[in-house]
Design a protein around this motif. Structure first.
Motif, PDB file in Angstrom:
ATOM      1  N   UNK A  21       2.606  82.185 -18.921  1.00 62.44           N
ATOM      2  CA  UNK A  21       1.782  82.143 -20.130  1.00 62.44           C
ATOM      3  C   UNK A  21       2.615  81.797 -21.357  1.00 62.44           C
ATOM      4  N   UNK A  22       3.874  82.167 -21.336  1.00 61.21           N
ATOM      5  CA  UNK A  22       4.752  81.900 -22.469  1.00 61.21           C
ATOM      6  C   UNK A  22       5.025  80.430 -22.722  1.00 61.21           C
ATOM      7  N   UNK A  23       4.693  79.584 -21.746  1.00 57.07           N
ATOM      8  CA  UNK A  23       4.916  78.148 -21.902  1.00 57.07           C
ATOM      9  C   UNK A  23       3.771  77.470 -22.648  1.00 57.07           C
ATOM     10  N   UNK A  24       2.726  78.196 -22.937  1.00 52.33           N
ATOM     11  CA  UNK A  24       1.551  77.634 -23.595  1.00 52.33           C
ATOM     12  C   UNK A  24       1.445  78.173 -25.010  1.00 52.33           C
ATOM     13  N   UNK A  25       1.075  77.276 -25.916  1.00 48.16           N
ATOM     14  CA  UNK A  25       1.173  77.585 -27.338  1.00 48.16           C
ATOM     15  C   UNK A  25      -0.156  77.950 -27.997  1.00 48.16           C
ATOM     16  N   UNK A  26      -1.233  77.491 -27.422  1.00 46.14           N
ATOM     17  CA  UNK A  26      -2.542  77.738 -28.004  1.00 46.14           C
ATOM     18  C   UNK A  26      -3.462  78.325 -26.937  1.00 46.14           C
ATOM     19  N   UNK A  27      -4.330  79.229 -27.398  1.00 48.75           N
ATOM     20  CA  UNK A  27      -5.205  79.962 -26.477  1.00 48.75           C
ATOM     21  C   UNK A  27      -6.616  80.063 -27.037  1.00 48.75           C
ATOM     22  N   UNK A  28      -7.572  80.049 -26.112  1.00 45.72           N
ATOM     23  CA  UNK A  28      -8.943  80.331 -26.488  1.00 45.72           C
ATOM     24  C   UNK A  28      -9.190  81.830 -26.481  1.00 45.72           C
ATOM     25  N   UNK A  29     -10.417  82.197 -26.805  1.00 43.58           N
ATOM     26  CA  UNK A  29     -10.761  83.617 -26.902  1.00 43.58           C
ATOM     27  C   UNK A  29     -11.171  84.209 -25.555  1.00 43.58           C
ATOM     28  N   UNK A  30     -11.418  83.361 -24.569  1.00 45.40           N
ATOM     29  CA  UNK A  30     -11.758  83.814 -23.233  1.00 45.40           C
ATOM     30  C   UNK A  30     -13.248  83.838 -22.959  1.00 45.40           C
ATOM     31  N   UNK A  31     -13.590  83.715 -21.682  1.00 40.01           N
ATOM     32  CA  UNK A  31     -14.979  83.802 -21.245  1.00 40.01           C
ATOM     33  C   UNK A  31     -15.019  84.666 -19.984  1.00 40.01           C
TER      34      UNK A  31
END
Length: 123
Positions: free
Chosen positions: A107-117
């Motif tokens: 997960x640390x390799x990703x910079x942007x995230x959504x709020x989840x579903x």
């Protein structure tokens, strides 16, 4: 400002299917790696699938053969087709975007995230 918005979650019975979508805004996703992660109650966030900026894909062993990740750069979207769903697939599913062409399972390799579903699979 990059924004990622997931949609398509819901409740299904075991064996059913769902299609999750992730819509990006604020920048193009073209050329950048994207991924789906999930987090079940009381558990850590775990890798589900990734698609690189060059369209190579990688899946967690628990979903390989049942899930399919894809992207449409013209629409700035990413999709996760989920088939043969199992109760253990129940989790909040998150869309993520990296700033590089290739990114891995962390997960640390990703910079942007959504709020989840939320995805709930009943037996």
């Amino acid at each position: 400002q990059v924004q990622l918005v997931e949609s398509g979650g819901g409740s299904v019975q075991a064996g059913g299917s769902l299609r999750l979508s992730c819509a990006a805004s604020g920048r193009t996703i073209s050329g950048y790696s994207m991924a789906w992660f999930r987090q079940a109650p009381g558990k850590e966030r775990e890798f589900v699938a990734t698609i690189s900026g060059r369209y190579s894909t990688l899946y967690a062993s628990s979903v390989k053969g049942r899930f399919a990740i894809s992207r449409d750069n013209t629409k700035n979207t990413m999709t996760l087709e989920m088939n043969s769903l199992k109760p253990e697939d129940t989790a909040v599913y998150f869309c993520s975007l990296a700033q590089g062409v290739f990114a891995g399972l962390s997960a640390g390799e990703y910079d942007y995230w959504g709020q989840g579903t939320q995805v709930t699979v009943s037996s």
